[in-house]
Every structure is written in C-alpha cells, then in structure tokens.
Design an enzyme around this catalytic site. Sequence first.
Site, short mmCIF file in Angstrom:
data_model
loop_
_atom_site.label_atom_id
_atom_site.label_comp_id
_atom_site.label_asym_id
_atom_site.label_seq_id
_atom_site.Cartn_x
_atom_site.Cartn_y
_atom_site.Cartn_z
N CYS A 1 1.35 -2.56 -1.41
CA CYS A 1 1.04 -3.23 -0.15
C CYS A 1 0.14 -2.39 0.77
CB CYS A 1 2.32 -3.62 0.57
SG CYS A 1 3.41 -4.67 -0.43
N HIS B 1 0.26 -4.97 7.71
CA HIS B 1 0.71 -5.61 6.48
C HIS B 1 1.75 -6.66 6.83
CE1 HIS B 1 2.39 -6.47 2.64
NE2 HIS B 1 3.49 -5.77 2.84
N ASN C 1 4.41 -12.60 2.07
CA ASN C 1 3.97 -11.22 1.79
C ASN C 1 3.04 -11.26 0.57
OD1 ASN C 1 3.67 -8.56 0.96
ND2 ASN C 1 5.81 -8.00 1.35
#
EC number: 2.3.1.180
Length: 325
Positions: A119, A252, A282
């Site tokens: 990520c 993020h 996500n």
Amino acid sequence: MSQYSAILGTGASLPRRAVSNQELTEFLASRGVETSAEWIETRTGIKQRYLCEADETNCQMASRAALQALNAAGVLPDQVDLIVLATSTPDQVFPSTACAVQAEIGAKKAMAFDIQAVCSGFVYALTVADSMIRSGQVGNALVIGSEVFSRLMDWNDRTTCVLFGDGAGAVFIQASAEPGILGCKLHSDGTLGCILNTTGRIDGGKIVGDPFLRMDGQAVFRQAVSVLGSNALELFESLDFRLEDLDFLVPHQANVRILHSVAKKLKLPEERVVITVGMHGNTSAASVPLALNHAIEQKQIKKGDNVLLQGVGGGFTWGSVLVRM
C-alpha cells in the site's frame, strides 16, 4: 540550475463492476459468512468497491490510467522515458506489469519496471521516478499504482474481504526548473511483516503456503496512525515547511478511522483531507493516485496547492511525498 520534477497529468481506471456493501453481504451470506452493510460502513467508511471480472487484468487498468495521465499532460506514449509501476498483484510472475503496459500503450523508448511495497507502493514509485529525473537520467516518467487485490481475498475471512477493491491510478511527471515534488521520506520495518502479508509462493509448479491476504487489523491500525503522523512532521522539518502551509492531505485509503486519526494528529481540518475510501475501498498501491485524480477532477485540488501524499502498508512500509501542484 537545479532540476526538479513536477506532476503534469493524472489518470485513473476502475473495473466495470461496482459492488455495494449490500451486494457483498448477500454474497458472503451465501457462503455462511455473517456481516452487514451497516457493519462494514460504520467500521471502515466503505460503501462500495470495484472488483475485476475474470477477463479484466492489472495491465489493462494500468494502461488506461497511464493513457489518461498522458492525455492530461498533452504527451504521446513514445515520448515517455520511464515507467515505474507499483503493484503487489501482477498478472504474472514476470515479465513485469510495467513492461506489459509499455507494450500496451506503445511507449517504445521507455525503460520499465515494477516496485512492490504494497500500500506504500505508489509513494515509493514516485520517489524513485523523482530521483531519476533529479539525477538527469530521464526527463519524464509515468508513475502508476495498479492492483487486483480481489484475487488475494479469502472470501470466508470477514476481517479482510470487505475492505479491498481493484483499480489503477497514474501520474505523469516531467523535469522542471521549479520544484513540483518538494521532498520525499520513506521508511520500512521488516520486523512487522507478520501483521499484513500474503506468504504463499509458487514452487515446483504448485502454490506453497497461504495464497490469501492475512492481516492483524488492530496492529495495522496502531502502526498506521503512529507512523503517518510522525513521517509527515519529519518530512516537513527536513524541508523547513510549515504545517499551516499544507493545503491537502491525500493519504492511503485504508480505513476512514485511520484518515481521521492522522488528520487529528496533524491538526488538519477534515475538509482538507481527500477521502475516497467510501467509493473505492482499499485499493492498495492504487489508492493514492486514484484519490489524487478524483480530487483534481472535482476541482478540489488546484494548481499551486501544497499536497501531501502518504502511503502505509505491508512490509511494514510507509512514506510521504510533498508536492506543489
């Protein structure tokens, strides 16, 4: 004259299919997994995510996002010097997805390679591309984050399968006499690899180990909130940049509670935090460029704004990039 890099264009691409919380909970119920649309949204902020169908690939999404970024910058593919693609979910072991994108879009002159920092991948990739421009090795670069995390999901694990989605985002950066990317700070801690991982591998033609994403959600939450706040302040101090001069935070998009906690640590009003987790879920390395592109399209972020891009994820990795748009 010092050479910097600046973002000239952004792009994004999503799978065809948007899956609401209600649709997902009905699918999970058919597998004996109990949850609810309200439970998902209350704890994560996610309302829907996009999931790839069997015929959709990482390369396809990354290529569409890349072409959109090039079009926004008014640049042709054969003018690209470098393609850096962040992904943990490539279409194949090798060649790299970046090389597949190079072929797909016709960027014949570009060197191309992947970066794997989960990520944090996009901020890692952007830092590498910025460094190569600053050193004079290349004049411009496509930086892409693209993921098909749905293919790592254990659909019997409620703690992970409701969180992730698929997508791609890209930026085109070019050498500039004026600073666009003001500075970068990256970190990692391999001792925390156990809190977020997919440990399976191919060996002798078979998958060995666990092929699914596993996560200690509470540990990831604590680490993310801790490191993102301190990393931002570390970067600002190194640049002699004042927190009050920051216009927007593009973090993020993992969990809305993490985003609110980081904003509170930085004493940043929530209206200056770009939040797209509700519509995308996500998307790992794709989340930051997807959110940045969305904010630009919505005219939320404008030319001249100071924007902090932040990633945090498996590795354990984290990093920040401060950009003047």
